[in-house]
Design a protein around this motif. Structure first.
Motif, PDB file in Angstrom:
ATOM      1  N   MET A  44       0.850  -1.034   0.147  1.00 57.10           N
ATOM      2  CA  MET A  44       0.197   0.066  -0.108  1.00 57.10           C
ATOM      3  C   MET A  44       1.008   1.536  -0.100  1.00 57.10           C
ATOM      4  SD  MET A  44      -3.123   1.521   2.776  1.00 57.10           S
ATOM      5  CE  MET A  44      -3.320   2.732   2.818  1.00 57.10           C
ATOM      6  N   VAL A  45       0.555   2.502  -0.511  1.00 56.99           N
ATOM      7  CA  VAL A  45       1.271   3.480  -1.094  1.00 56.99           C
ATOM      8  C   VAL A  45       0.214   4.937   0.013  1.00 56.99           C
ATOM      9  CG1 VAL A  45       2.474   3.275  -3.242  1.00 56.99           C
ATOM     10  CG2 VAL A  45      -0.005   3.820  -3.220  1.00 56.99           C
ATOM     11  N   LEU A  46       0.665   5.820  -0.069  1.00 57.81           N
ATOM     12  CA  LEU A  46      -0.269   7.132   0.440  1.00 57.81           C
ATOM     13  C   LEU A  46      -1.807   7.149   0.091  1.00 57.81           C
ATOM     14  CD1 LEU A  46      -0.471   8.866   3.482  1.00 57.81           C
ATOM     15  CD2 LEU A  46       0.716  11.270   1.464  1.00 57.81           C
ATOM     16  N   TYR A  47      -1.671   6.640  -1.582  1.00 56.02           N
ATOM     17  CA  TYR A  47      -2.450   7.393  -2.354  1.00 56.02           C
ATOM     18  C   TYR A  47      -3.741   5.800  -2.036  1.00 56.02           C
ATOM     19  CZ  TYR A  47      -4.118   9.107  -6.813  1.00 56.02           C
ATOM     20  OH  TYR A  47      -4.983  10.542  -7.519  1.00 56.02           O
ATOM     21  N   GLY A  48      -2.910   4.600  -0.878  1.00 53.19           N
ATOM     22  CA  GLY A  48      -4.281   3.980  -2.046  1.00 53.19           C
ATOM     23  C   GLY A  48      -5.507   4.512  -0.431  1.00 53.19           C
ATOM     24  N   LEU A  49      -5.237   5.908  -0.124  1.00 58.44           N
ATOM     25  CA  LEU A  49      -6.266   6.247   0.524  1.00 58.44           C
ATOM     26  C   LEU A  49      -7.665   6.834   0.226  1.00 58.44           C
ATOM     27  CD1 LEU A  49      -4.432   8.343   3.674  1.00 58.44           C
ATOM     28  CD2 LEU A  49      -5.771   6.132   3.820  1.00 58.44           C
ATOM     29  N   ARG A  50      -6.407   7.171  -0.720  1.00 57.87           N
ATOM     30  CA  ARG A  50      -7.645   7.651  -2.128  1.00 57.87           C
ATOM     31  C   ARG A  50      -8.788   6.461  -2.546  1.00 57.87           C
ATOM     32  NH1 ARG A  50      -8.883  12.519  -6.018  1.00 57.87           N
ATOM     33  NH2 ARG A  50      -8.279  11.867  -7.858  1.00 57.87           N
ATOM     34  N   HIS A  51      -7.935   5.716  -2.907  1.00 59.73           N
ATOM     35  CA  HIS A  51      -8.759   4.370  -3.844  1.00 59.73           C
ATOM     36  C   HIS A  51      -9.850   4.007  -2.608  1.00 59.73           C
ATOM     37  CE1 HIS A  51      -5.321   4.680  -6.516  1.00 59.73           C
ATOM     38  NE2 HIS A  51      -4.769   3.475  -5.327  1.00 59.73           N
ATOM     39  N   PHE A  52      -9.960   4.074  -1.272  1.00 58.74           N
ATOM     40  CA  PHE A  52      -9.939   3.523  -0.496  1.00 58.74           C
ATOM     41  C   PHE A  52     -11.929   4.593  -0.482  1.00 58.74           C
ATOM     42  CE2 PHE A  52     -13.061   4.030   3.654  1.00 58.74           C
ATOM     43  CZ  PHE A  52     -12.665   2.510   3.243  1.00 58.74           C
ATOM     44  N   PHE A  53     -11.723   5.405  -1.028  1.00 58.83           N
ATOM     45  CA  PHE A  53     -12.883   6.897  -1.538  1.00 58.83           C
ATOM     46  C   PHE A  53     -13.614   5.799  -2.081  1.00 58.83           C
ATOM     47  CE2 PHE A  53     -15.157   9.710  -3.731  1.00 58.83           C
ATOM     48  CZ  PHE A  53     -15.637  10.938  -3.002  1.00 58.83           C
ATOM     49  N   ALA A  54     -12.982   5.193  -4.072  1.00 58.51           N
ATOM     50  CA  ALA A  54     -13.441   5.327  -4.269  1.00 58.51           C
ATOM     51  C   ALA A  54     -14.581   3.831  -4.571  1.00 58.51           C
ATOM     52  CB  ALA A  54     -12.153   4.951  -5.398  1.00 58.51           C
ATOM     53  N   SER A  55     -13.711   2.910  -3.602  1.00 61.40           N
ATOM     54  CA  SER A  55     -14.065   1.696  -3.108  1.00 61.40           C
ATOM     55  C   SER A  55     -15.072   1.557  -2.750  1.00 61.40           C
ATOM     56  CB  SER A  55     -12.993   0.976  -2.686  1.00 61.40           C
ATOM     57  OG  SER A  55     -13.483  -0.399  -2.395  1.00 61.40           O
ATOM     58  N   ASN A  56     -15.244   2.780  -1.654  1.00 63.03           N
ATOM     59  CA  ASN A  56     -16.591   2.362  -0.955  1.00 63.03           C
ATOM     60  C   ASN A  56     -17.234   3.505  -1.128  1.00 63.03           C
ATOM     61  OD1 ASN A  56     -17.452   2.976   2.280  1.00 63.03           O
ATOM     62  ND2 ASN A  56     -16.917   4.735   2.237  1.00 63.03           N
ATOM     63  N   CYS A  57     -17.260   4.321  -2.703  1.00 62.84           N
ATOM     64  CA  CYS A  57     -18.927   5.154  -2.973  1.00 62.84           C
ATOM     65  C   CYS A  57     -18.872   3.797  -3.992  1.00 62.84           C
ATOM     66  CB  CYS A  57     -17.792   6.074  -4.090  1.00 62.84           C
ATOM     67  SG  CYS A  57     -17.789   7.863  -3.441  1.00 62.84           S
ATOM     68  N   LEU A  58     -18.103   3.412  -4.946  1.00 62.05           N
ATOM     69  CA  LEU A  58     -19.314   1.876  -5.784  1.00 62.05           C
ATOM     70  C   LEU A  58     -19.446   1.232  -5.125  1.00 62.05           C
ATOM     71  CD1 LEU A  58     -15.587   2.001  -8.515  1.00 62.05           C
ATOM     72  CD2 LEU A  58     -17.994   3.264  -8.300  1.00 62.05           C
ATOM     73  N   SER A  59     -18.646   0.755  -3.896  1.00 59.84           N
ATOM     74  CA  SER A  59     -19.627  -0.310  -3.336  1.00 59.84           C
ATOM     75  C   SER A  59     -20.922  -0.365  -2.817  1.00 59.84           C
ATOM     76  CB  SER A  59     -18.263  -0.963  -1.959  1.00 59.84           C
ATOM     77  OG  SER A  59     -17.788   0.015  -1.278  1.00 59.84           O
ATOM     78  N   HIS A  60     -21.304   0.853  -2.437  1.00 58.15           N
ATOM     79  CA  HIS A  60     -21.908   1.557  -1.968  1.00 58.15           C
ATOM     80  C   HIS A  60     -23.544   2.318  -3.099  1.00 58.15           C
ATOM     81  CE1 HIS A  60     -20.520   0.708   1.941  1.00 58.15           C
ATOM     82  NE2 HIS A  60     -20.994   0.903   2.889  1.00 58.15           N
ATOM     83  N   GLY A  61     -22.916   1.845  -4.146  1.00 54.80           N
ATOM     84  CA  GLY A  61     -24.002   1.618  -5.435  1.00 54.80           C
ATOM     85  C   GLY A  61     -23.622   3.679  -5.763  1.00 54.80           C
ATOM     86  N   VAL A  62     -22.800   3.890  -5.792  1.00 53.11           N
ATOM     87  CA  VAL A  62     -23.209   5.547  -5.958  1.00 53.11           C
ATOM     88  C   VAL A  62     -22.789   5.243  -7.633  1.00 53.11           C
ATOM     89  CG1 VAL A  62     -20.955   7.780  -6.110  1.00 53.11           C
ATOM     90  CG2 VAL A  62     -22.171   6.413  -4.204  1.00 53.11           C
ATOM     91  N   PRO A  63     -23.084   6.178  -8.282  1.00 51.40           N
ATOM     92  CA  PRO A  63     -23.011   5.821  -9.518  1.00 51.40           C
ATOM     93  C   PRO A  63     -20.971   6.393 -10.206  1.00 51.40           C
ATOM     94  CG  PRO A  63     -24.382   7.335  -9.746  1.00 51.40           C
ATOM     95  CD  PRO A  63     -24.123   6.805  -8.146  1.00 51.40           C
ATOM     96  N   ILE A  64     -20.983   5.674 -11.386  1.00 47.76           N
ATOM     97  CA  ILE A  64     -19.308   5.706 -11.632  1.00 47.76           C
ATOM     98  C   ILE A  64     -18.954   7.200 -11.421  1.00 47.76           C
ATOM     99  CG2 ILE A  64     -19.245   5.249 -13.963  1.00 47.76           C
ATOM    100  CD1 ILE A  64     -15.996   3.906 -13.070  1.00 47.76           C
ATOM    101  N   THR A  65     -20.132   7.934 -12.533  1.00 48.39           N
ATOM    102  CA  THR A  65     -20.153   9.359 -12.961  1.00 48.39           C
ATOM    103  C   THR A  65     -19.659  10.331 -11.827  1.00 48.39           C
ATOM    104  OG1 THR A  65     -22.475   8.774 -13.072  1.00 48.39           O
ATOM    105  CG2 THR A  65     -21.367   8.623 -15.449  1.00 48.39           C
ATOM    106  N   ASP A  66     -21.262   9.688 -10.897  1.00 51.23           N
ATOM    107  CA  ASP A  66     -20.448  10.778  -9.696  1.00 51.23           C
ATOM    108  C   ASP A  66     -18.393  10.354  -9.164  1.00 51.23           C
ATOM    109  OD1 ASP A  66     -22.846  12.089 -10.420  1.00 51.23           O
ATOM    110  OD2 ASP A  66     -23.732  10.756  -9.019  1.00 51.23           O
TER     111      ASP A  66
END
Length: 384
Positions: A324-346
């Protein structure tokens, strides 16, 4: 700056001043013309005192080009640019990238300096073919360059070679058949929620704030470093207006955006509590929370963030997953959004990606659902 374009591809004329077109005839500023030269390059000439002189010059250039055989023009371009060194050609090409924001231009120059020019700078432009490009990609792989760096460097090389191909330097594009570096989503190591909590508690208050902004709002490293109380524009909205530029250590515009542009992102209440708690405990300067430890008048530098990350990894006090690198924190944000059904466009908009393809390429594997699940959902709707 508005321009008046002539028909048949003859070019355009304009004035580089604040006056509108209907005042040009009374304005003392000279006219500038813009046209495509016989070598295929966009060219400008200035110093024309009247509109008629500007149009007359454009007409003269147009007639000259029409009277010149295309094969002769192509031969002249090949003679001029074919023997040119790649470094010289790239310098001319970069000078024409006026649309790039300062941060993007610095990133381009960094890629040229550290990856492209050392390998290709002295090569003649007429010597490029798919084998040369393939060898460049292998050179980056052998040097251990990250996949993002490989992809970015290849994109810049491709843009330059396509420009040369359009000029007629190559009968066949030197990119034909080349397999570009591919970003491997499996390389993006994302912490679990438990590991995220471990990380935010292991560092100091500044690091905890950075962790929350990146994982909770999707901010980039430099954007988190520029966190400002005044950017909380609603209880649940944070407005990202600037970042700390790594190369200068100063505040600057966002990636892919001009100085006046911004993007709004969701602000979870827990992250807002962290922001306000930090401000209450440590204070702020003009709304800015994070400042250089040794000089509070200066923005929070990237190296302070990177040093603390290295210390945490070395100390083993936080549960940091391997790779893991520090940028993995931003990946967590994307993963959290997408896994809860937030549209990928948003998600793409909130993360500041220039186009959806970037988001889709990196995070497609994190999106919930499959073709089988889709069939079940559709079937439920049909039988209802």
């Amino acid at each position: 700056m508005a321009a008046r374009t002539l028909a048949h591809g003859m070019g355009a004329f304009f004035k580089e001043c604040e006056h509108p077109q209907n005042r040009w005839s009374k304005c003392l500023h000279p006219y500038t013309i813009r046209y495509c030269s016989s070598s295929g390059r966009q060219t400008e000439e200035t110093g024309f005192s009247t509109q008629d002189l500007a149009i007359s010059r454009l007409t003269e250039i147009y007639n000259e080009k029409r009277g010149r055989p295309s094969s002769q023009a192509r031969a002249e371009r090949i003679q001029k640019y074919g023997s040119m060194r790649f470094q010289e050609y790239a310098t001319e090409w970069i000078a024409g990238q006026r649309h790039l924001a300062p941060a993007s231009l610095r990133h381009l120059e960094s890629l040229m300096e550290h990856h492209i020019l050392p390998a290709l700078g002295s090569r003649r432009m007429n010597s490029f073919d798919h084998k040369v490009v393939d060898d460049f990609i292998r050179t980056m792989e052998q040097a251990g360059a990250g996949m993002a760096t490989q992809a970015n460097a290849f994109d810049k090389l491709r843009a330059i070679l396509l420009d040369a191909h359009q000029l007629g330097l190559y009968a066949e594009s030197p990119l034909t058949g080349v397999k570009p570096p591919q970003y491997d989503p499996s390389r993006a190591v994302i912490p679990t929620l438990r590991q995220l909590h471990s990380l935010r508690e292991a560092g100091d208050d500044a690091f905890k704030l950075i962790v929350d902004l990146m994982s909770g709002c999707g901010l980039r490293n430099g954007e988190a470093a520029a966190v400002n109380l005044n950017n909380i524009v609603a209880d649940d909205v944070y407005r990202i207006k600037e970042q700390v530029i790594m190369s200068t250590g100063r505040y600057g515009p966002l990636k892919h955006r001009r100085a006046w542009q911004y993007r709004d992102v969701p602000l979870p209440s827990s992250v807002r509590d962290t922001i306000e708690g930090y401000a209450e405990k440590h204070g702020s300067i003009d709304g800015y929370l994070l400042r250089r430890t040794t000089d509070p008048t200066q923005p929070y530098p990237h190296w302070e963030m990177a040093n603390q990350w290295r210390r945490l990894k070395a100390a083993g006090t936080a549960d940091i997953p391997d790779g893991m690198v520090l940028y993995g924190l931003r990946h967590f944000f994307a993963s959290n959004c997408l896994s809860h059904g937030v549209p990928i466009t948003d998600v793409a908009d909130w993360m500041g990606h220039r186009n959806l393809d970037v988001t889709f390429k990196i995070y497609r594997h994190l999106m919930p659902g499959s073709i089988g699940q889709a069939a079940k959902v559709l079937d439920m709707a049909l039988v209802a």
